[in-house]
Write a protein that holds these residues in place. Structure first.
Motif, PDB file in Angstrom:
ATOM      1  N   PHE A   1       0.850  -1.199   0.000  1.00 42.79           N
ATOM      2  CA  PHE A   1       0.000   0.000   0.000  1.00 42.79           C
ATOM      3  C   PHE A   1       0.883   1.246   0.000  1.00 42.79           C
ATOM      4  CE2 PHE A   1      -2.413  -3.297   2.232  1.00 42.79           C
ATOM      5  CZ  PHE A   1      -3.580  -3.315   1.500  1.00 42.79           C
TER       6      PHE A   1
ATOM      7  N   LEU B   1      -1.374  -1.231  -4.326  1.00 42.38           N
ATOM      8  CA  LEU B   1      -2.592  -0.414  -4.267  1.00 42.38           C
ATOM      9  C   LEU B   1      -2.258   0.971  -3.667  1.00 42.38           C
ATOM     10  CD1 LEU B   1      -5.122  -3.107  -2.965  1.00 42.38           C
ATOM     11  CD2 LEU B   1      -4.689  -2.412  -5.323  1.00 42.38           C
TER      12      LEU B   1
ATOM     13  N   LEU C   1      -6.045  -0.805   6.705  1.00 43.12           N
ATOM     14  CA  LEU C   1      -5.519   0.530   6.443  1.00 43.12           C
ATOM     15  C   LEU C   1      -6.080   1.547   7.453  1.00 43.12           C
ATOM     16  CD1 LEU C   1      -5.664   0.562   2.537  1.00 43.12           C
ATOM     17  CD2 LEU C   1      -3.622   0.489   3.977  1.00 43.12           C
TER      18      LEU C   1
ATOM     19  N   GLN D   1      -9.950   6.141   0.083  1.00 42.17           N
ATOM     20  CA  GLN D   1     -10.413   5.073  -0.805  1.00 42.17           C
ATOM     21  C   GLN D   1      -9.174   4.380  -1.399  1.00 42.17           C
ATOM     22  OE1 GLN D   1     -12.839   6.872  -3.805  1.00 42.17           O
ATOM     23  NE2 GLN D   1     -11.123   7.816  -4.898  1.00 42.17           N
ATOM     24  N   ILE D   2      -9.352   3.106  -1.775  1.00 43.37           N
ATOM     25  CA  ILE D   2      -8.237   2.282  -2.299  1.00 43.37           C
ATOM     26  C   ILE D   2      -8.387   2.176  -3.806  1.00 43.37           C
ATOM     27  CG2 ILE D   2      -7.061   0.053  -2.155  1.00 43.37           C
ATOM     28  CD1 ILE D   2      -8.378  -0.286   0.626  1.00 43.37           C
TER      29      ILE D   2
ATOM     30  N   THR E   1      -6.623   0.956  -7.619  1.00 40.16           N
ATOM     31  CA  THR E   1      -5.616   0.172  -8.361  1.00 40.16           C
ATOM     32  C   THR E   1      -4.899   1.087  -9.336  1.00 40.16           C
ATOM     33  OG1 THR E   1      -7.200  -0.445 -10.066  1.00 40.16           O
ATOM     34  CG2 THR E   1      -7.009  -1.936  -8.163  1.00 40.16           C
TER      35      THR E   1
ATOM     36  N   CYS F   1     -14.668  -1.300  -1.217  1.00 38.15           N
ATOM     37  CA  CYS F   1     -14.356  -1.929   0.072  1.00 38.15           C
ATOM     38  C   CYS F   1     -15.465  -1.797   1.113  1.00 38.15           C
ATOM     39  CB  CYS F   1     -13.062  -1.326   0.624  1.00 38.15           C
ATOM     40  SG  CYS F   1     -11.629  -1.575  -0.447  1.00 38.15           S
TER      41      CYS F   1
ATOM     42  N   THR G   1      -2.773   6.551   8.239  1.00 39.44           N
ATOM     43  CA  THR G   1      -3.849   6.595   7.269  1.00 39.44           C
ATOM     44  C   THR G   1      -4.798   7.748   7.605  1.00 39.44           C
ATOM     45  OG1 THR G   1      -3.728   4.197   7.132  1.00 39.44           O
ATOM     46  CG2 THR G   1      -5.645   5.247   6.133  1.00 39.44           C
TER      47      THR G   1
ATOM     48  N   VAL H   1      -3.561   4.454  -1.684  1.00 39.66           N
ATOM     49  CA  VAL H   1      -4.541   5.002  -0.719  1.00 39.66           C
ATOM     50  C   VAL H   1      -4.742   6.496  -1.044  1.00 39.66           C
ATOM     51  CG1 VAL H   1      -5.082   5.424   1.696  1.00 39.66           C
ATOM     52  CG2 VAL H   1      -3.846   3.334   1.026  1.00 39.66           C
ATOM     53  N   GLN H   2      -5.954   6.839  -1.428  1.00 39.59           N
ATOM     54  CA  GLN H   2      -6.271   8.242  -1.817  1.00 39.59           C
ATOM     55  C   GLN H   2      -7.002   8.941  -0.675  1.00 39.59           C
ATOM     56  OE1 GLN H   2      -8.464   8.512  -5.474  1.00 39.59           O
ATOM     57  NE2 GLN H   2      -8.384  10.772  -5.503  1.00 39.59           N
TER      58      GLN H   2
ATOM     59  N   ILE I   1      -9.186  -5.416   3.975  1.00 43.38           N
ATOM     60  CA  ILE I   1      -8.111  -4.528   3.531  1.00 43.38           C
ATOM     61  C   ILE I   1      -8.373  -3.102   4.051  1.00 43.38           C
ATOM     62  CG2 ILE I   1      -6.996  -3.514   1.506  1.00 43.38           C
ATOM     63  CD1 ILE I   1      -7.631  -6.010  -0.024  1.00 43.38           C
ATOM     64  N   TYR I   2      -9.641  -2.653   3.925  1.00 49.02           N
ATOM     65  CA  TYR I   2     -10.010  -1.293   4.349  1.00 49.02           C
ATOM     66  C   TYR I   2      -9.804  -1.137   5.854  1.00 49.02           C
ATOM     67  CZ  TYR I   2     -12.576   3.097   4.604  1.00 49.02           C
ATOM     68  OH  TYR I   2     -12.905   4.405   4.808  1.00 49.02           O
TER      69      TYR I   2
END
Length: 436
Positions: free
Chosen positions: A357, A428, A382, A393-394, A396, A405, A388, A430-431, A378-379
């Motif tokens: 990540f 991935l 993070l 949002q995750i 690709t 997620c 974090t 992380v935004q 996963i969410y």
């Protein structure tokens, strides 16, 4: 007070002059009280005292006691004085009883048969009726009559600091017509009165005029009284009774005015001083009120500023508290999520997925998950990290897509890693969505 008795047109002897009913009663009463036998002497004494029976009796008693009379009548012989005094003392109890009973009878008679003039129901109407009758009989060329009540005329004269000339009109008196035609309506008298004083008049046959007559106590007609403000009260300063010629009337009114001019000037100066004091006090009050309002406005603004500052400080304090509470809640939630995470699978697990990540702060985090685990795991992983952001949002990298997620209404159960199409090794991103 200045008194004048005007000369009559016809200089008749005193015995030939007609007496009014009131004067006749005073004459008989004076004779009974003093014991004088001469009616002519009684009349002369009363006339010297302006028909004031109390003053005449007192002067007669002073005379009998050896005190000189102010009018210097002929001295009585000692024997006559002694006899008169003895007669007076003997008859005094009987006379007092008689006149007391007579006064009681007259007082009771006023309740049984009251004088209709004693009821003043329309004082202005009485004055206006007199003016109308006067103009019908003598014409419209006359001094300007005050068209109001006697009380109103007094108040106006007091307020304006003017002389008030009062005329009581005796309709049945023998000298009234001549006085009105030759004196009151003459051009010089008319001009003199109109330019120097207020002029109020009424007939004594009217209730308003009768009431004023009772207050002023005139002895004969025509009757004039000069009234002015003296020593802060309306005072009669001159009385003119009987027939009088225009020139004499003007002279006597002028004399009265000149004799009392200092009082009027004094009243005007005092009133001017009071007005100036009142104006100064009013200006001081206005200045004080303006200063008070300015101070109050300053205090109000200061209080508003203080209140606004207090509210802002309170708002900031509440914001800090809320932020601290939110931060603590977030930390607790992160800890709870971290505790609920499933354990990381071993390296040699064939069903594991290695994910790297990339966080918004450019740090990297690596962890293994199972293909059959939900994207929610996963969410949550993070979310439990301190680095974090609160909202994220995750995504690709290629092809770029956002992994679902979190549960949604159209997809309450997020897909597994395998269903999401992830391979055994993924990167991935992380935004950060915090600002959004």
């Amino acid at each position: 007070m200045t008194f004048f008795r005007a000369r009559r047109g016809k200089m008749a002897a005193p015995e030939e002059q007609e007496l009014s009913q009131a004067q006749t009663e005073k004459l008989l009463q004076f004779q009974d009280l003093t014991g004088l036998e001469s009616m002519d002497q009684c009349r002369r004494t009363l006339e010297q005292h302006n028909w004031n029976i109390e003053a005449a009796v007192q002067d007669r008693l002073n005379e009998q006691e050896g005190v000189p009379s102010v009018f210097n009548p002929p001295p009585a012989r000692p024997l006559q004085g002694l006899l008169g005094w003895s007669y007076y003392l003997i008859m005094l109890p009987f006379r007092l009883t008689y006149y007391t009973l007579l006064d009681i009878f007259r007082f009771a008679l006023r309740f049984i048969r009251p004088d209709p003039r004693g009821r003043v129901t329309d004082p202005v109407g009485d004055v206006m009726s007199f003016i109308h009758n006067f103009e019908e009989k003598y014409g419209r060329s006359h001094p300007v009559f005050y068209q109001g009540t006697y009380s109103q005329a007094l108040n106006d004269a007091k307020r304006e600091l003017r002389y008030l000339l009062v005329y009581l009109h005796g309709e049945d008196h023998q000298d009234t017509d001549e006085f009105c035609r030759t004196t009151l309506c003459s051009e010089e008298v008319l001009t003199f009165i109109n330019t120097r004083m207020l002029f109020w008049a009424c007939s004594t046959s009217k209730p308003e005029g009768y009431g004023v007559s009772q207050a002023l106590r005139e002895n004969t007609y025509p009757f004039l009284a000069m009234i002015m403000l003296k020593d802060r009260k309306m005072t009669v300063v001159g009385r003119l009774e009987g027939l009088i010629q225009p020139e004499d009337l003007i002279n006597q009114l002028t004399f009265i005015m000149e004799a009392n001019q200092t009082y009027l000037m004094s009243e005007r100066l005092e009133r001017e001083e009071r007005n100036q004091t009142q104006v100064l006090r009013q200006q001081q009050d206005e200045a004080y009120l303006a200063s008070l309002r300015a101070d109050q406005e300053k205090d109000r603004k200061k209080k508003e500023e203080q209140e606004q500052k207090r509210q802002e400080e309170e708002k900031a304090r509440q914001s800090v508290i809320a932020e601290e509470r939110r931060r603590r809640t977030l930390e607790e939630e992160k800890e709870r999520k971290s505790e609920c995470l499933p354990p990381e699978p071993p390296l040699d697990d064939p069903d594991s997925v290695k994910i790297v990540f990339k966080l918004p702060n450019d740090t990297r985090v690596e962890r293994r998950f199972l293909f059959d685990q939900s994207l929610t795991v996963i969410y949550d992983f993070l979310f439990s990290l301190k680095e974090t952001p609160e909202k994220f949002q995750i995504v690709t990298n290629f092809p770029r897509r956002v992994l679902p997620c979190l549960p949604k209404e159209e997809q309450p159960n997020p897909p597994t890693l395998l269903e999401a199409g992830l391979s055994r090794s993924e990167v991935l991103f992380v935004q950060d969505l915090t600002d959004d």
